[in-house]
Design a protein around this motif. Sequence first.
Motif, PDB file in Angstrom:
ATOM      1  N   TYR A 401      11.351 -42.797   6.061  1.00 64.50           N
ATOM      2  CA  TYR A 401      12.612 -41.997   6.037  1.00 64.50           C
ATOM      3  C   TYR A 401      13.471 -42.139   7.316  1.00 64.50           C
ATOM      4  O   TYR A 401      14.514 -42.016   7.358  1.00 64.50           O
ATOM      5  CB  TYR A 401      12.167 -40.561   5.786  1.00 64.50           C
ATOM      6  CG  TYR A 401      11.822 -40.382   4.355  1.00 64.50           C
ATOM      7  CD1 TYR A 401      13.062 -40.532   3.261  1.00 64.50           C
ATOM      8  CD2 TYR A 401      10.613 -40.005   3.729  1.00 64.50           C
ATOM      9  CE1 TYR A 401      12.530 -40.472   1.951  1.00 64.50           C
ATOM     10  CE2 TYR A 401      10.189 -40.154   2.627  1.00 64.50           C
ATOM     11  CZ  TYR A 401      11.088 -40.296   1.728  1.00 64.50           C
ATOM     12  OH  TYR A 401      10.820 -40.104   0.273  1.00 64.50           O
ATOM     13  N   LEU A 402      12.760 -41.917   8.446  1.00 66.67           N
ATOM     14  CA  LEU A 402      13.578 -42.184   9.728  1.00 66.67           C
ATOM     15  C   LEU A 402      14.244 -43.657   9.823  1.00 66.67           C
ATOM     16  O   LEU A 402      15.291 -43.425  10.226  1.00 66.67           O
ATOM     17  CB  LEU A 402      12.668 -42.145  11.155  1.00 66.67           C
ATOM     18  CG  LEU A 402      12.132 -41.039  11.431  1.00 66.67           C
ATOM     19  CD1 LEU A 402      11.146 -41.042  12.826  1.00 66.67           C
ATOM     20  CD2 LEU A 402      13.289 -40.199  12.001  1.00 66.67           C
ATOM     21  N   SER A 403      13.655 -44.566   9.136  1.00 66.70           N
ATOM     22  CA  SER A 403      14.354 -46.090   9.127  1.00 66.70           C
ATOM     23  C   SER A 403      15.625 -45.817   8.160  1.00 66.70           C
ATOM     24  O   SER A 403      16.835 -46.605   8.291  1.00 66.70           O
ATOM     25  CB  SER A 403      13.303 -47.088   8.854  1.00 66.70           C
ATOM     26  OG  SER A 403      13.147 -46.883   7.373  1.00 66.70           O
ATOM     27  N   LYS A 404      15.661 -45.076   7.236  1.00 69.75           N
ATOM     28  CA  LYS A 404      16.504 -44.768   6.199  1.00 69.75           C
ATOM     29  C   LYS A 404      17.989 -44.339   6.976  1.00 69.75           C
ATOM     30  O   LYS A 404      18.995 -44.486   6.608  1.00 69.75           O
ATOM     31  CB  LYS A 404      16.260 -43.928   4.940  1.00 69.75           C
ATOM     32  CG  LYS A 404      15.129 -44.700   4.006  1.00 69.75           C
ATOM     33  CD  LYS A 404      15.237 -43.938   2.708  1.00 69.75           C
ATOM     34  CE  LYS A 404      14.355 -44.740   1.776  1.00 69.75           C
ATOM     35  NZ  LYS A 404      14.325 -44.241   0.134  1.00 69.75           N
ATOM     36  N   ILE A 405      17.661 -43.370   7.960  1.00 70.35           N
ATOM     37  CA  ILE A 405      18.611 -42.628   8.542  1.00 70.35           C
ATOM     38  C   ILE A 405      19.291 -43.717   9.588  1.00 70.35           C
ATOM     39  O   ILE A 405      20.818 -43.741   9.687  1.00 70.35           O
ATOM     40  CB  ILE A 405      18.054 -41.577   9.531  1.00 70.35           C
ATOM     41  CG1 ILE A 405      17.544 -40.523   8.615  1.00 70.35           C
ATOM     42  CG2 ILE A 405      19.262 -40.870  10.492  1.00 70.35           C
ATOM     43  CD1 ILE A 405      16.742 -39.430   9.406  1.00 70.35           C
TER      44      ILE A 405
END
Length: 406
Positions: A401-405
């Motif tokens: 989810y951090l990478s999606k940000i």
Amino acid sequence: MEFGPLIKYYRTQKGITQKELAAGICSIPHLSKIENNSKDANEETISLLLERLEVSFEEMEEKEELIKSLLKDFGEKINFYLRDEIEIIFNRLKEIEHVIPFSAHMYSYELYKYRYLLFKGLLAEADTQRDILSKQKKNFSQQEMYLFRYYNAVSLILKGNHKKADEIFDELSAEINNEPTNGELLYHWALVKSALDQPGHAIHFGRLALQIFMNQHNFYRILHNLMLLGINYTNSKIYEEAQVCFNHLIRNAELLKEEKMLPQIYHNMGYLQDKMNNVKEALHYYEKSLSLQPVKNQHYLVTLYGIGEINYNLNLIENAKECFLQVKSLSKDIGIKKQGLLAEFYLIHMDSPEKAIKYLEMKVIPYLEGSKEHKEELIRYYKLLSEHYNQQGKYLEAVNYLSKIT
């Protein structure tokens, strides 16, 4: 005025033959050429033919000037957003519509009719008008072609196709080799940039438009432009400028009794105050907005949801629950999915945070990702999910989810 086709129009309308009309004035072949615009006729011949048709030559020339004057006035009234006056002028043009095709302003009239239909939000009729104009565009002057393309961009905005509208504005700007000086076009371009999540560009074009509107004393468009600037200053975290815009808006909209705009202004001021962590002020403006809105519409739903979120963040759980239950019900009634999903997430979270996380992943995130219009909300929920999985020691899920940000 195109007198040849005009003579033919009145002759056929009155059921008079070419022989009857031409008798004692000119030959039948000569009349035929006049009617088909293949031969110029002197003023005396035209006057005699019109007199026999009981049509005044002077009156026709006066109508030519009237059409020109009305169209100029019509364009100005649309630019100044003067709704009542627009209707008056449009009705006056409709009264002499049968003469307009014989004037030098036929295409200008049809273009302004297109703009009028867009102004009224009659998109199906506007599309029909656009198709009619498309068949005639080879006959347009440079200015008429410019208006046609600009109005096509306005049509695309109303249909939500902001990317294509932006391409048209880019082309129009490149062709005139400098910054457009048309306040309306700049305002619409700022609107497009705002919708495309480009607040910096929206502010740039909005400020240019605002200066033009202020020089023109175009009060309604000043209000619209301040709203647009306030929203984009908020999205750019330039909160002081946003507050200046909304304070001006509130003062002037209340003075002008702009009841249609006030709920939106109060809502956006509430949203700004929430961003600035002034929650009491935010609730005050949200509630003022809600009090002026009819219940069953999207704006009411969005404002009510904002109130629910603030109450939830203040840990006023019963107040929040009441708001979210209303949002959920209203969302179903008016067919607006987003706020209904988010309200359901909060309602589940109040009873079971773990179930709420699953609901967020299974329902909310796929919807927000699919719509591609909710970047800010997506980042917020990606962070929430990342923090949740990080606390549970599920680092791969957290990193996902951090990478999606980023």
